[in-house]
Design an enzyme around this catalytic site. Structure first.
Site, mmCIF file in Angstrom:
data_model
loop_
_atom_site.group_PDB
_atom_site.id
_atom_site.type_symbol
_atom_site.label_atom_id
_atom_site.label_comp_id
_atom_site.label_asym_id
_atom_site.label_seq_id
_atom_site.Cartn_x
_atom_site.Cartn_y
_atom_site.Cartn_z
ATOM 1 N N ASP A 47 0.824 -1.210 0.000
ATOM 2 C CA ASP A 47 0.000 0.000 0.000
ATOM 3 C C ASP A 47 0.863 1.267 0.000
ATOM 4 O O ASP A 47 0.694 2.158 -0.830
ATOM 5 C CB ASP A 47 -0.822 -0.011 1.299
ATOM 6 C CG ASP A 47 -2.291 0.203 1.074
ATOM 7 O OD1 ASP A 47 -2.689 0.479 -0.053
ATOM 8 O OD2 ASP A 47 -3.041 0.096 2.063
ATOM 9 N N GLU A 70 -5.420 7.402 -0.181
ATOM 10 C CA GLU A 70 -5.869 6.777 1.051
ATOM 11 C C GLU A 70 -4.864 6.881 2.207
ATOM 12 O O GLU A 70 -5.254 7.038 3.349
ATOM 13 C CB GLU A 70 -6.194 5.302 0.761
ATOM 14 C CG GLU A 70 -7.039 4.692 1.835
ATOM 15 C CD GLU A 70 -7.790 3.450 1.386
ATOM 16 O OE1 GLU A 70 -7.453 2.888 0.335
ATOM 17 O OE2 GLU A 70 -8.718 3.057 2.106
ATOM 18 N N ASP A 123 -6.374 4.969 -5.206
ATOM 19 C CA ASP A 123 -6.415 3.873 -4.234
ATOM 20 C C ASP A 123 -5.199 3.003 -4.552
ATOM 21 O O ASP A 123 -5.175 2.292 -5.564
ATOM 22 C CB ASP A 123 -7.716 3.067 -4.353
ATOM 23 C CG ASP A 123 -7.939 2.198 -3.113
ATOM 24 O OD1 ASP A 123 -6.954 1.967 -2.381
ATOM 25 O OD2 ASP A 123 -9.073 1.748 -2.885
ATOM 26 N N ILE A 125 -3.954 0.326 -3.211
ATOM 27 C CA ILE A 125 -4.399 -1.069 -3.351
ATOM 28 C C ILE A 125 -5.862 -1.109 -2.982
ATOM 29 O O ILE A 125 -6.235 -0.912 -1.826
ATOM 30 C CB ILE A 125 -3.627 -2.056 -2.446
ATOM 31 C CG1 ILE A 125 -2.182 -2.173 -2.889
ATOM 32 C CG2 ILE A 125 -4.282 -3.445 -2.516
ATOM 33 C CD1 ILE A 125 -1.457 -3.347 -2.265
ATOM 34 N N ASP A 126 -6.683 -1.341 -3.970
ATOM 35 C CA ASP A 126 -8.106 -1.502 -3.735
ATOM 36 C C ASP A 126 -8.361 -3.003 -3.632
ATOM 37 O O ASP A 126 -7.855 -3.767 -4.446
ATOM 38 C CB ASP A 126 -8.872 -0.892 -4.923
ATOM 39 C CG ASP A 126 -10.365 -1.019 -4.761
ATOM 40 O OD1 ASP A 126 -10.854 -0.929 -3.622
ATOM 41 O OD2 ASP A 126 -11.051 -1.199 -5.786
ATOM 42 N N THR A 128 -7.876 -4.854 -0.478
ATOM 43 C CA THR A 128 -6.738 -5.362 0.316
ATOM 44 C C THR A 128 -6.980 -6.814 0.753
ATOM 45 O O THR A 128 -6.045 -7.603 0.819
ATOM 46 C CB THR A 128 -6.496 -4.488 1.561
ATOM 47 O OG1 THR A 128 -7.722 -4.316 2.252
ATOM 48 C CG2 THR A 128 -5.952 -3.136 1.182
ATOM 49 N N ASP A 272 -12.675 4.519 -4.568
ATOM 50 C CA ASP A 272 -13.185 3.167 -4.805
ATOM 51 C C ASP A 272 -14.030 3.083 -6.082
ATOM 52 O O ASP A 272 -14.441 1.981 -6.468
ATOM 53 C CB ASP A 272 -14.037 2.698 -3.617
ATOM 54 C CG ASP A 272 -13.186 2.236 -2.445
ATOM 55 O OD1 ASP A 272 -12.042 1.799 -2.682
ATOM 56 O OD2 ASP A 272 -13.663 2.311 -1.291
#
Ligand code: AMP
Ligand code: MG
Length: 326
Positions: A47, A70, A123, A125-126, A128, A272
């Site tokens: 991330d 984020e 994002d 890492i969308d 996770t 998102d």
């Protein structure tokens, strides 16, 4: 791609680097025998690393642009986290040689909460949970101007180019620029081809996708909707905005995200949905909330004026909205 060619090129380069970093971390850390389900450090490292690389790449080209992302480095700068910061830095170095831990933190902090007239939503890492399970996850980056998404890129490192033919190398990049259509490329940004939503006209032939996580949407309502429309195929559960990608290339017809009963007032976060939504729309699909309102990306990090999400191939949108009024 004319006017926005520099933005497109920069976003693609940033997303390719970040997805290569994420896959390397997943192979090194998340797949090993020592991996414990409760240990979230692989996703934490990925991330931060993904955000550092993407923010630095964008800022180098567009120094005045804001990035709404984020993560921030506050947690990472704590003395007890120095091992994690060292590992993040080690993973960033192959992409940005000679990076120092301090620089990595400062790049992460290019990300802010301020939604301006022109900003990037990221994002890093969308999905996770999908990342940790070895399922789907995405790196999602979008350029938003005056509340509307102009450009979206979605890297899905663990997705086959065609889910019905799980062959060859995994990894897809989806790209859309407003008014220019949607495209899929391989994980290196090659083999670009236009993509289109399915032409399904008959509701009962629709295929639904929804979250894997039962807390992220009201799956029971999705099931009732499917019954009402005589949809017999079971929903395809998938993590992350990869759902938008498979809808945009016609593999599913509907992406349902009715707010979960556990958190009925949940407001969706802009990062998102920004990238995914333009990819679905430019492929011919339609994206609204579950009440049929267009998504409003101008209200801050959360979409305060929307409730849930409905994505369709366009043709079936009205029928589904009507059925949702149950
Ligand atoms: P998905 O992989 O589609 O389930 O979506 C993952 C995203 O769901 C995460 O990035 C979170 O920001 C978001 N999320 C977390 N809690 C909720 C919730 N209660 N309802 C909807 N989305 C949520
Ligand atoms: Mg997310």
């Amino acid at each position: 791609m004319g006017e926005y060619s520099l933005e497109v090129e920069t976003a693609i380069q940033a997303a390719i680097k970040a997805s290569t970093l994420c896959e390397k971390i997943r192979m090194d850390l998340a797949g090993g025998d020592s991996y414990l389900k409760s240990d979230r450090s692989p996703v934490t490292i990925a991330d931060y690393g993904s955000q550092a690389i993407i923010c630095k790449t964008i800022r180098d080209r567009f120094p005045r642009d804001t990035i709404v992302a984020e993560e921030d480095s506050e947690e990472l700068r704590r003395p007890g986290r120095s091992k994690i910061l060292e590992r993040v830095t080690d993973y960033v170095i192959p992409f940005i040689p000679n990076s120092s831990p301090e620089e990595v933190c400062s790049w992460i902090d290019f990300g802010s909460n301020s939604v301006t007239d022109r900003f990037w939503a990221l994002d890093p890492i969308d999905g996770t949970k999908g990342f940790l399970r070895g399922d789907q996850y995405a790196i999602a980056l979008a350029l938003i101007e005056k509340g509307s998404v102009k450009l979206g890129i979605l890297a899905c490192p663990n997705l086959y180019p065609d889910i019905h033919h799980p062959l060859g190398e995994k990894g897809c990049l989806f790209l859309a620029l407003r008014g220019n259509g949607s495209f899929q490329m391989d994980r290196k940004g090659a083999n670009k081809r236009p993509i289109y939503v399915s032409k399904t006209k008959t509701p009962s032939e629709a295929m639904i996708t929804e979250s894997v996580e039962p807390d992220h949407a009201d799956h029971l309502t999705h099931q009732r909707l499917a019954q009402k429309l005589n949809i017999s195929k079971p929903p395809l559960k998938m993590d992350s905005q990869a759902k938008y990608g498979i809808l945009a290339r016609g593999e599913v017809t509907l992406y349902l995200r009715v707010p979960s009963t556990a958190e009925p007032g949940y407001k969706e976060k802009i990062w998102d949905h920004a990238a995914g939504s333009i990819i679905a729309e430019e492929a011919g699909g339609r994206v609204t909330d579950v009440l049929g309102r267009p998504l409003d990306f101008s209200t801050g990090i959360r979409m305060e004026k929307n409730q849930g999400i409905l994505v369709s191939n366009g043709i079936l949108h009205k029928v589904v909205l009507k059925a949702l009024e149950m």
